[in-house]
Write an enzyme that holds these catalytic residues in place. Sequence first.
Site, PDB file in Angstrom:
ATOM      1  N   TYR A  56       5.732   5.489  -9.257  1.00 30.84           N
ATOM      2  CA  TYR A  56       5.909   4.056  -9.473  1.00 30.84           C
ATOM      3  C   TYR A  56       7.395   3.695  -9.388  1.00 30.84           C
ATOM      4  O   TYR A  56       8.208   4.109 -10.210  1.00 30.84           O
ATOM      5  CB  TYR A  56       5.373   3.644 -10.842  1.00 30.84           C
TER       6      TYR A  56
ATOM      7  N   SER B 242      -6.922  -0.117 -13.578  1.00 31.74           N
ATOM      8  CA  SER B 242      -7.384  -1.388 -12.999  1.00 31.74           C
ATOM      9  C   SER B 242      -8.698  -1.843 -13.630  1.00 31.74           C
ATOM     10  O   SER B 242      -9.645  -2.211 -12.926  1.00 31.74           O
ATOM     11  CB  SER B 242      -7.538  -1.269 -11.477  1.00 31.74           C
ATOM     12  N   PRO B 243      -8.799  -1.828 -14.971  1.00 27.17           N
ATOM     13  CA  PRO B 243     -10.051  -2.226 -15.617  1.00 27.17           C
ATOM     14  C   PRO B 243     -10.352  -3.716 -15.484  1.00 27.17           C
ATOM     15  O   PRO B 243     -11.464  -4.154 -15.781  1.00 27.17           O
ATOM     16  CB  PRO B 243      -9.821  -1.841 -17.082  1.00 27.17           C
ATOM     17  N   LEU B 244      -9.355  -4.485 -15.013  1.00 31.59           N
ATOM     18  CA  LEU B 244      -9.551  -5.915 -14.775  1.00 31.59           C
ATOM     19  C   LEU B 244      -9.542  -6.234 -13.284  1.00 31.59           C
ATOM     20  O   LEU B 244      -9.271  -7.365 -12.877  1.00 31.59           O
ATOM     21  CB  LEU B 244      -8.473  -6.719 -15.505  1.00 31.59           C
ATOM     22  N   GLY B 245      -9.826  -5.205 -12.471  1.00 30.11           N
ATOM     23  CA  GLY B 245      -9.909  -5.437 -11.027  1.00 30.11           C
ATOM     24  C   GLY B 245      -8.617  -5.959 -10.435  1.00 30.11           C
ATOM     25  O   GLY B 245      -8.629  -6.869  -9.617  1.00 30.11           O
ATOM     26  N   ARG B 246      -7.486  -5.348 -10.867  1.00 29.80           N
ATOM     27  CA  ARG B 246      -6.158  -5.801 -10.419  1.00 29.80           C
ATOM     28  C   ARG B 246      -5.954  -7.290 -10.683  1.00 29.80           C
ATOM     29  O   ARG B 246      -5.343  -8.005  -9.906  1.00 29.80           O
ATOM     30  CB  ARG B 246      -5.941  -5.466  -8.949  1.00 29.80           C
ATOM     31  N   GLY B 247      -6.488  -7.735 -11.822  1.00 28.55           N
ATOM     32  CA  GLY B 247      -6.325  -9.115 -12.244  1.00 28.55           C
ATOM     33  C   GLY B 247      -7.412 -10.051 -11.784  1.00 28.55           C
ATOM     34  O   GLY B 247      -7.541 -11.168 -12.305  1.00 28.55           O
ATOM     35  N   PHE B 248      -8.224  -9.622 -10.817  1.00 25.83           N
ATOM     36  CA  PHE B 248      -9.232 -10.519 -10.247  1.00 25.83           C
ATOM     37  C   PHE B 248     -10.254 -10.950 -11.293  1.00 25.83           C
ATOM     38  O   PHE B 248     -10.675 -12.112 -11.331  1.00 25.83           O
ATOM     39  CB  PHE B 248      -9.940  -9.837  -9.075  1.00 25.83           C
TER      40      PHE B 248
END
Length: 333
Positions: A61, A208-214
Amino acid sequence: MTGAGLAQRRIGAQGLTVSSVGLGCSGMTSDYGLPDDVESVATIHRAIELGVTLFDTSDAYGAGRNEELIAGAIKGRRDGIALASKFGNIRGPNGERGGTNGHPDYVPQACEASLKRLGVDVIDLYYVHRIDPNVPIEDTVGAMARLVEAGKVRYLGLCEAGPQTIRRAHATHPLSAVQMEYSLWTRDAEAEILPTLKELGIGLVPYSPLGRGFLTGAFSSRDDLISTDRRHAHPRFQEGNFEENLRLLAPVEAIATARGLAKGQVALAWLLAQWDGLVPIPGTKRRRWLEENIAAVDVTLTADEIARLSDAFPPGAASGLRYPEFQLKKMGI
């Protein structure tokens, strides 16, 4: 490793206990939006205040810069923090992708470099970031085991590994965690990975438990993403797929509205209800979103709400692959 005010969960059977929600730090220096070091550090400090103990980074990163940012943020605050970092996903100084490296002689070099950047004597959870197809996993994990023996690392993990690789690695040295993408719209782990982890006593750390914010409903159009945002390269955010995926959010929004919750809290509460052996690491560099995410720990969805969401997001429901096809092939997926 415990923090006040936030429920704890055990990851795996090797003794690692952390807050039930961790903090993914990758977006603080790369990939998503514009960096903001001041707010990122303030977010880490606020996370510590709220009882978050698991902080996730990688040498990939920002080509190591993310580890350096965390080092400054946790200076004088190390007690009670579980630092997770990774190696083997090679990046150039400007983020150029350089393949994978799991060679045994590289493992201690990567670890020493991360320890130096993090300003610590030991990494609590050390992952193979991507599996090197040219090196037997037994050789890579064997070298990681020697780091445990030397006191440089406490617990071991793999990222994005298949069930047979997990079994072989675990037979070489017990694993504490496997990190994979897992969320309402990415349920691949349920078929084979979750049963394998439960059988072997290994925890799951969903990224990414929030779908990369989606899944938070933050984006109403692709124009909401700046031109350099890495999400443009993800098929699910590309034209056509993006618009189709917006339709998936209706049941999340309905439950959120009825309960007076944020959509992201509903998505995280669903994930937390799937298994008490998983600890999601939603990423953010803003205190506002951190506090919202942490509050999801106190949300208990009803069995009916969980079923409604599961039925609305069956495996494969999302339009588009989660990574470009060439990346999935390199990952062996």
